[in-house]
Write a protein that holds these residues in place. Structure first.
Motif, short mmCIF file in Angstrom:
data_model
loop_
_atom_site.label_atom_id
_atom_site.label_comp_id
_atom_site.label_asym_id
_atom_site.label_seq_id
_atom_site.Cartn_x
_atom_site.Cartn_y
_atom_site.Cartn_z
N SER A 275 0.83 -1.21 0.00
CA SER A 275 0.00 0.00 0.00
C SER A 275 0.87 1.26 0.00
O SER A 275 0.36 2.36 -0.22
N SER A 306 -9.22 1.04 3.22
CA SER A 306 -8.53 2.03 4.05
C SER A 306 -8.89 1.83 5.52
O SER A 306 -8.06 2.05 6.42
N SER A 310 -6.26 1.05 8.54
CA SER A 310 -6.28 1.89 9.74
C SER A 310 -6.35 1.04 11.00
O SER A 310 -5.63 1.30 11.99
#
Length: 328
Positions: A275, A306, A310
């Motif tokens: 990523s 995402s 996270s």
């Protein structure tokens, strides 16, 4: 397979490549040419075109196997090797241009290649990065056609930042994974400014991030995961990324809770690394064919969201960061 540019080398390399510390062996417990050839050919058959080795892996047998297989293939395969760790004791004073030139010439003989696509200083002592004459040697070797590019393999972010001050350094190999995140803070942005290729090593934290270990798992006597947990033989950051084993297992359990349907966490851990656009490639190792295929199954897994990334980072922040972040 997807491909990325390896910094200013301009090589277009497979983002999942192959590290060969344990190719044909199991962390130093005997070398098998047949196994090595099978692993290397399986990787290349599946689109891997960048192979990382070193003169000290299996006392040169890894280099020999890499060269043998690469010479037998029609595809363009980029070979990276390393030098310096043969120096014993491994101290700054042992690093001289004469000694390093001999190592490069020996690697050429073992691989049977006319030139080395990438030669890397192999985690030298920090003082070596402050000696311009060491780096100047590799310009001469390039002029002689013995190497195409110079890179470094480092233990610490400080060393990486110092190395890229030398204009002939094209790549940095550094430990980077979900449990070792510090390189992304400053080094990645500085490397991007100078078009440095970043090679992520120890991407699965010595297998910890596969999710297949528990407190009862045992490792062979010759396996560094058995004998180097506190840095008894070399930098402890090379073993489980320097994390206390039980703490690592605790963090892995939190990851499993985040991905309850996933039996093998390796593709998820590799996706996390990919990523980052600054990464040129990842070099997971393999001692079995199914390890190679497991690493490449990253392309069979759903893309991380995402939100998932996270949550993964929160596990690091809570459990891992306080213990290791500033050490390397």
């Amino acid at each position: 397979m997807n491909y990325r540019k390896l910094g200013k080398t301009n090589f277009n390399i497979s983002e999942i490549s192959l590290g060969t510390w344990q190719v044909g062996g199991k962390w130093g417990s005997g070398f098998d040419d047949k196994t090595a050839d099978e692993l290397l050919n399986t990787a290349i058959d599946n689109g891997v075109n960048f192979i990382d080795t070193a003169d000290v892996y299996e006392n040169g047998l890894s280099e020999t196997a890499v060269g043998r297989v690469v010479r037998s293939r029609s595809e363009r395969i980029f070979v990276a090797t390393k030098c310096g760790r043969q120096i014993n004791p491994h101290v700054n004073e042992g690093y001289t241009p004469k000694v390093l030139q001999k190592f490069v010439e020996d690697s050429l003989k073992r691989t049977g290649l006319e030139t080395l696509d990438l030669i890397q200083l192999h985690c030298p002592p920090t003082e070596v990065y402050y000696r311009p004459e060491i780096f100047e040697l590799f310009d001469k070797l390039k002029d002689q056609g013995k190497i195409q590019n110079l890179g470094v393999s480092v233990e610490k972010v400080e060393e990486a930042l110092k190395a890229i001050e030398y204009p002939n350094v094209t790549t940095v190999q550094i430990i980077f994974n979900l449990f070792r995140q510090r390189p992304s803070e400053l080094f990645f942005s500085e490397a991007k400014k100078k078009d440095i290729g970043i090679i992520a090593r120890v991407p699965l934290a010595s297998g910890l991030l596969t999710g297949k270990f528990d407190s009862k798992t045992t490792f062979e006597t010759q396996d560094h995961r058995n004998f180097n947990r506190n840095g008894e033989a070399f930098d402890k950051g090379e073993t489980f990324s320097g994390i206390d084993y039980e703490l690592g297992l605790q963090a892995v359990e939190a990851l499993k809770a985040l991905f309850p349907e996933t039996e093998n966490l390796a593709p998820i851990a590799l996706q996390w690394i990919l990523s980052f656009d600054e990464i040129s490639c990842i070099i997971p190792g393999a001692s079995k064919n199914n390890h190679v295929l497991s690493n490449l199954s990253v392309y069979d897994s759903p893309q991380l969201t995402s939100e998932q990334i996270s949550e993964m980072n929160k596990i690091y922040e809570k459990l891992i960061k306080p213990a290791v972040h500033q050490l390397w």
